[in-house]
Write a protein that holds these residues in place. Structure first.
Motif, PDB file in Angstrom:
ATOM      1  N   LEU A  59       0.840  -1.206   0.000  1.00  0.00           N
ATOM      2  CA  LEU A  59       0.000   0.000   0.000  1.00  0.00           C
ATOM      3  C   LEU A  59       0.872   1.253   0.000  1.00  0.00           C
ATOM      4  O   LEU A  59       0.659   2.168  -0.809  1.00  0.00           O
ATOM      5  CB  LEU A  59      -0.911  -0.010   1.222  1.00  0.00           C
ATOM      6  N   VAL A  60       1.853   1.287   0.901  1.00  0.00           N
ATOM      7  CA  VAL A  60       2.706   2.467   1.024  1.00  0.00           C
ATOM      8  C   VAL A  60       3.510   2.700  -0.248  1.00  0.00           C
ATOM      9  O   VAL A  60       3.565   3.825  -0.787  1.00  0.00           O
ATOM     10  CB  VAL A  60       3.649   2.312   2.245  1.00  0.00           C
ATOM     11  N   ILE A  61       4.127   1.635  -0.766  1.00  0.00           N
ATOM     12  CA  ILE A  61       4.949   1.767  -1.978  1.00  0.00           C
ATOM     13  C   ILE A  61       4.085   2.130  -3.182  1.00  0.00           C
ATOM     14  O   ILE A  61       4.453   2.978  -4.009  1.00  0.00           O
ATOM     15  CB  ILE A  61       5.735   0.472  -2.237  1.00  0.00           C
ATOM     16  N   GLY A  62       2.913   1.489  -3.291  1.00  0.00           N
ATOM     17  CA  GLY A  62       2.021   1.795  -4.405  1.00  0.00           C
ATOM     18  C   GLY A  62       1.560   3.238  -4.403  1.00  0.00           C
ATOM     19  O   GLY A  62       1.567   3.915  -5.446  1.00  0.00           O
ATOM     20  N   LEU A  63       1.153   3.734  -3.223  1.00  0.00           N
ATOM     21  CA  LEU A  63       0.729   5.142  -3.127  1.00  0.00           C
ATOM     22  C   LEU A  63       1.882   6.076  -3.478  1.00  0.00           C
ATOM     23  O   LEU A  63       1.701   7.040  -4.231  1.00  0.00           O
ATOM     24  CB  LEU A  63       0.229   5.442  -1.715  1.00  0.00           C
ATOM     25  N   ALA A  64       3.067   5.780  -2.927  1.00  0.00           N
ATOM     26  CA  ALA A  64       4.220   6.656  -3.167  1.00  0.00           C
ATOM     27  C   ALA A  64       4.593   6.697  -4.646  1.00  0.00           C
ATOM     28  O   ALA A  64       4.824   7.782  -5.216  1.00  0.00           O
ATOM     29  CB  ALA A  64       5.404   6.175  -2.321  1.00  0.00           C
ATOM     30  N   VAL A  83      -6.249 -16.148  -2.388  1.00  0.00           N
ATOM     31  CA  VAL A  83      -6.439 -14.799  -2.939  1.00  0.00           C
ATOM     32  C   VAL A  83      -5.623 -13.783  -2.134  1.00  0.00           C
ATOM     33  O   VAL A  83      -4.994 -12.879  -2.696  1.00  0.00           O
ATOM     34  CB  VAL A  83      -7.935 -14.422  -2.953  1.00  0.00           C
ATOM     35  N   LEU A  84      -5.624 -13.943  -0.800  1.00  0.00           N
ATOM     36  CA  LEU A  84      -4.891 -13.003   0.045  1.00  0.00           C
ATOM     37  C   LEU A  84      -3.383 -13.147  -0.112  1.00  0.00           C
ATOM     38  O   LEU A  84      -2.645 -12.198   0.180  1.00  0.00           O
ATOM     39  CB  LEU A  84      -5.295 -13.196   1.511  1.00  0.00           C
ATOM     40  N   LYS A  85      -2.915 -14.313  -0.549  1.00  0.00           N
ATOM     41  CA  LYS A  85      -1.491 -14.454  -0.846  1.00  0.00           C
ATOM     42  C   LYS A  85      -1.085 -13.491  -1.964  1.00  0.00           C
ATOM     43  O   LYS A  85       0.062 -13.035  -2.035  1.00  0.00           O
ATOM     44  CB  LYS A  85      -1.174 -15.887  -1.272  1.00  0.00           C
ATOM     45  N   LEU A  86      -2.036 -13.217  -2.854  1.00  0.00           N
ATOM     46  CA  LEU A  86      -1.782 -12.292  -3.963  1.00  0.00           C
ATOM     47  C   LEU A  86      -2.105 -10.852  -3.591  1.00  0.00           C
ATOM     48  O   LEU A  86      -1.980  -9.953  -4.431  1.00  0.00           O
ATOM     49  CB  LEU A  86      -2.608 -12.694  -5.189  1.00  0.00           C
ATOM     50  N   ALA A  87      -2.520 -10.633  -2.341  1.00  0.00           N
ATOM     51  CA  ALA A  87      -2.941  -9.303  -1.921  1.00  0.00           C
ATOM     52  C   ALA A  87      -1.862  -8.237  -2.104  1.00  0.00           C
ATOM     53  O   ALA A  87      -2.187  -7.109  -2.496  1.00  0.00           O
ATOM     54  CB  ALA A  87      -3.418  -9.334  -0.460  1.00  0.00           C
ATOM     55  N   PRO A  88      -0.584  -8.522  -1.824  1.00  0.00           N
ATOM     56  CA  PRO A  88       0.418  -7.470  -2.064  1.00  0.00           C
ATOM     57  C   PRO A  88       0.406  -6.961  -3.502  1.00  0.00           C
ATOM     58  O   PRO A  88       0.574  -5.757  -3.734  1.00  0.00           O
ATOM     59  CB  PRO A  88       1.738  -8.163  -1.711  1.00  0.00           C
ATOM     60  N   ILE A  89       0.178  -7.879  -4.465  1.00  0.00           N
ATOM     61  CA  ILE A  89       0.119  -7.463  -5.867  1.00  0.00           C
ATOM     62  C   ILE A  89      -1.136  -6.633  -6.118  1.00  0.00           C
ATOM     63  O   ILE A  89      -1.081  -5.547  -6.719  1.00  0.00           O
ATOM     64  CB  ILE A  89       0.137  -8.688  -6.797  1.00  0.00           C
ATOM     65  N   GLY A  90      -2.292  -7.148  -5.656  1.00  0.00           N
ATOM     66  CA  GLY A  90      -3.550  -6.449  -5.877  1.00  0.00           C
ATOM     67  C   GLY A  90      -3.584  -5.100  -5.185  1.00  0.00           C
ATOM     68  O   GLY A  90      -4.023  -4.101  -5.767  1.00  0.00           O
ATOM     69  N   VAL A  91      -3.131  -5.051  -3.936  1.00  0.00           N
ATOM     70  CA  VAL A  91      -3.145  -3.787  -3.185  1.00  0.00           C
ATOM     71  C   VAL A  91      -2.163  -2.789  -3.799  1.00  0.00           C
ATOM     72  O   VAL A  91      -2.458  -1.594  -3.894  1.00  0.00           O
ATOM     73  CB  VAL A  91      -2.829  -4.039  -1.695  1.00  0.00           C
ATOM     74  N   PHE A  92      -0.981  -3.277  -4.204  1.00  0.00           N
ATOM     75  CA  PHE A  92      -0.024  -2.378  -4.868  1.00  0.00           C
ATOM     76  C   PHE A  92      -0.653  -1.758  -6.114  1.00  0.00           C
ATOM     77  O   PHE A  92      -0.527  -0.548  -6.354  1.00  0.00           O
ATOM     78  CB  PHE A  92       1.246  -3.137  -5.248  1.00  0.00           C
ATOM     79  N   ALA A  93      -1.317  -2.595  -6.923  1.00  0.00           N
ATOM     80  CA  ALA A  93      -1.928  -2.095  -8.156  1.00  0.00           C
ATOM     81  C   ALA A  93      -2.985  -1.040  -7.859  1.00  0.00           C
ATOM     82  O   ALA A  93      -2.991   0.043  -8.454  1.00  0.00           O
ATOM     83  CB  ALA A  93      -2.532  -3.264  -8.939  1.00  0.00           C
ATOM     84  N   LEU A  94      -3.878  -1.338  -6.921  1.00  0.00           N
ATOM     85  CA  LEU A  94      -4.939  -0.387  -6.581  1.00  0.00           C
ATOM     86  C   LEU A  94      -4.363   0.876  -5.951  1.00  0.00           C
ATOM     87  O   LEU A  94      -4.837   1.985  -6.219  1.00  0.00           O
ATOM     88  CB  LEU A  94      -5.940  -1.044  -5.641  1.00  0.00           C
ATOM     89  N   ALA A  95      -3.341   0.706  -5.081  1.00  0.00           N
ATOM     90  CA  ALA A  95      -2.744   1.861  -4.414  1.00  0.00           C
ATOM     91  C   ALA A  95      -2.041   2.776  -5.422  1.00  0.00           C
ATOM     92  O   ALA A  95      -2.102   4.010  -5.302  1.00  0.00           O
ATOM     93  CB  ALA A  95      -1.757   1.394  -3.347  1.00  0.00           C
ATOM     94  N   PHE A  96      -1.368   2.185  -6.405  1.00  0.00           N
ATOM     95  CA  PHE A  96      -0.716   2.998  -7.440  1.00  0.00           C
ATOM     96  C   PHE A  96      -1.755   3.829  -8.183  1.00  0.00           C
ATOM     97  O   PHE A  96      -1.558   5.035  -8.416  1.00  0.00           O
ATOM     98  CB  PHE A  96       0.038   2.102  -8.424  1.00  0.00           C
ATOM     99  N   VAL A  97      -2.868   3.186  -8.541  1.00  0.00           N
ATOM    100  CA  VAL A  97      -3.937   3.893  -9.259  1.00  0.00           C
ATOM    101  C   VAL A  97      -4.477   5.041  -8.415  1.00  0.00           C
ATOM    102  O   VAL A  97      -4.647   6.171  -8.899  1.00  0.00           O
ATOM    103  CB  VAL A  97      -5.065   2.914  -9.636  1.00  0.00           C
ATOM    104  N   VAL A  98      -4.741   4.757  -7.137  1.00  0.00           N
ATOM    105  CA  VAL A  98      -5.281   5.793  -6.251  1.00  0.00           C
ATOM    106  C   VAL A  98      -4.271   6.920  -6.069  1.00  0.00           C
ATOM    107  O   VAL A  98      -4.623   8.107  -6.107  1.00  0.00           O
ATOM    108  CB  VAL A  98      -5.662   5.176  -4.887  1.00  0.00           C
ATOM    109  N   GLY A  99      -2.983   6.559  -5.864  1.00  0.00           N
ATOM    110  CA  GLY A  99      -1.963   7.585  -5.696  1.00  0.00           C
ATOM    111  C   GLY A  99      -1.808   8.447  -6.928  1.00  0.00           C
ATOM    112  O   GLY A  99      -1.659   9.676  -6.836  1.00  0.00           O
ATOM    113  N   ALA A 100      -1.856   7.816  -8.102  1.00  0.00           N
ATOM    114  CA  ALA A 100      -1.697   8.560  -9.355  1.00  0.00           C
ATOM    115  C   ALA A 100      -2.872   9.495  -9.612  1.00  0.00           C
ATOM    116  O   ALA A 100      -2.694  10.569 -10.199  1.00  0.00           O
ATOM    117  CB  ALA A 100      -1.534   7.586 -10.516  1.00  0.00           C
ATOM    118  N   ARG A 101      -4.044   9.098  -9.173  1.00  0.00           N
ATOM    119  CA  ARG A 101      -5.248   9.884  -9.484  1.00  0.00           C
ATOM    120  C   ARG A 101      -5.664  10.841  -8.379  1.00  0.00           C
ATOM    121  O   ARG A 101      -6.386  11.808  -8.635  1.00  0.00           O
ATOM    122  CB  ARG A 101      -6.407   8.940  -9.808  1.00  0.00           C
ATOM    123  N   SER A 102      -5.235  10.570  -7.131  1.00  0.00           N
ATOM    124  CA  SER A 102      -5.682  11.436  -6.034  1.00  0.00           C
ATOM    125  C   SER A 102      -4.545  12.161  -5.334  1.00  0.00           C
ATOM    126  O   SER A 102      -4.788  13.065  -4.541  1.00  0.00           O
ATOM    127  CB  SER A 102      -6.445  10.605  -5.004  1.00  0.00           C
TER     128      SER A 102
END
Length: 414
Positions: free
Chosen positions: A11-16, A195-214
């Motif tokens: 989450l942190v890396i994706g947002l940043a 599914v939660l094992k893949l959560a770092p990938i999914g959360v990173f992807a969503l966090a990057f999108v949110v960080g880029a747009r907000s």
């Protein structure tokens, strides 16, 4: 490194990275955000597909277990009654505290607007159907269709009816049905853990999108969410003290001293089950007999998550406030009912699993978007500290409450 830590780092890396890309290379950032939005949405769909079957299985097994526990004797029946009352009161407190906190300390308007625009997968908020249609639809003509359409409230009403019917069966068919749904729940938990094992990938992807747009608005919104939900948990958990003093007949100072080591252990482990041996010891130091503690505390660990209904409802109401979903008194009543019910079924689950299975049904029933849960699960580790400490102190308080009448009987005899 635990999976929860990896998710938080994602989450942190994706947002940043999203914020950096939007500020320094906006054209490239937009292209990356487009493809990562697809990745994040796929992961979110994988998470969402487990909700309905897991909630149904957990609700049935929870009702059957509660009924069996109540049959164990008068003390067990009183324990179950207290557990049901605590869960219901917790949900009511969540429904009262969360709007009050958001009124006193609202989420910054610019953060809410930025995040709404960033999460493009969130559908528009649908209008509520007329009251007559809503009430008629509460009893589903086809429960399979209700499940397929995410009509969670009619589905839960059918599931409750079915679960109580199972409790009336004779022992052998009841055990067979309970075993089937217990196995179904365990299989679905395995799926959701995959599914939660893949959560770092999914959360990173969503966090990057949110960080880029907000931009930086996302950081303030996440911090605001953590504080708001944590305060709800702290207040609900604190009610263990007056319950132990007034209903459990123990001194405030004595209870506070005995419970402090349990709280410290719960913070370090974030597990009520791991805290059980220490809870047994400290309950006996508070004057709870070994036989009472040995019955009540395992039941509490299995069935009671005192902060769950309040904090789960707080998450749902926070998202509703975030996306401008208007709720009336009837909606709050539905939310309280579902929050108390799903929390009882999810007590024995890992925090990341119960976060989804306990909160998504509330959102689905009230038309609240569940897409933000995929981001909020990344910071659940922090509020979960207050969830666990509140739960263990309420478990010990419950043991003193159940022991209090036994003490009075012993004193009357002597």
């Amino acid at each position: 490194m635990s999976n929860a830590t990896r998710i938080l780092l994602a989450l942190v890396i994706g947002l940043a990275l999203g914020i950096f890309a939007a500020g320094e290379v906006p054209a490239i950032g937009t292209q990356i955000a487009y493809w990562l939005d697809i990745v994040g949405s796929l992961w979110l769909n994988g998470l969402r597909m487990t909700v309905v079957p897991l909630v149904v299985a957990l609700l049935i097994t929870g009702i059957v277990k509660s009924a069996e526990a109540a049959r164990a004797g008068p003390m067990a029946a009183r324990t179950v009654l207290w557990i049901v009352c605590i869960m219901l009161l917790s949900a009511i407190m969540g429904a009262v505290l969360t709007p009050a906190l958001l009124s006193l300390w609202p989420m910054p308007a610019e953060s809410a607007a930025a995040l709404r625009s960033a999460l493009t997968t969130v559908p528009a908020v649908a209008e509520q159907p007329p009251m007559r249609d809503f009430l008629v639809a509460l009893v589903p003509t086809n429960p399979v269709s209700a499940a397929a359409n995410d009509s969670i409230l009619p589905l839960m009403i059918f599931t409750l009816t079915f679960a109580f019917a199972i409790t009336r069966l004779t022992h052998e068919p009841r055990a067979q049905m309970a075993g089937f749904f217990s196995a179904l729940a365990e299989a679905m938990i395995i799926v959701i853990e995959w599914v939660l094992k893949l959560a770092p990938i999914g959360v990173f992807a969503l966090a990057f999108v949110v960080g880029a747009r907000s931009g930086f608005a996302a950081l303030g919104a996440v911090a605001h969410y953590i504080v708001t939900v944590s305060i709800v948990g702290i207040i609900v958990g604190a009610f263990a003290y007056p319950i132990a003093v007034l209903a459990g007949k123990v001194g405030f100072g004595d209870f506070a001293r005995r419970i402090a080591p349990v709280q410290a252990f719960a913070v370090s482990t974030q597990s009520s089950l791991a805290s059980l041996p220490l809870m047994l010891k400290k309950s006996e130091e508070l004057g709870v007999r070994e036989t009472t503690a040995g019955l009540v505390l395992p039941m509490a660990v299995a069935l009671l998550r005192a902060t769950g209904p309040a904090m789960n409802l707080a998450v749902a109401l926070y998202v509703a406030n975030w996306f401008g979903v208007k709720l009336d008194a009837f909606d709050y009543g539905v939310a309280i009912f579902i929050a108390a019910l799903t929390s009882m079924g999810a007590v024995s689950l890992p925090g990341s699993v119960s976060f989804v299975t306990s909160i998504a049904p509330i959102c689905l029933a009230l038309g609240i978007p569940i897409e933000p849960l995929a981001l909020l699960i990344a910071v659940e580790t922090l509020p979960d500290i207050f969830r666990t400490t509140g739960n263990v102190q309420m478990d010990v308080a419950l043991a003193t409450v159940i022991e209090a009448p036994e003490k009075e009987k012993a004193n009357a005899i002597s």
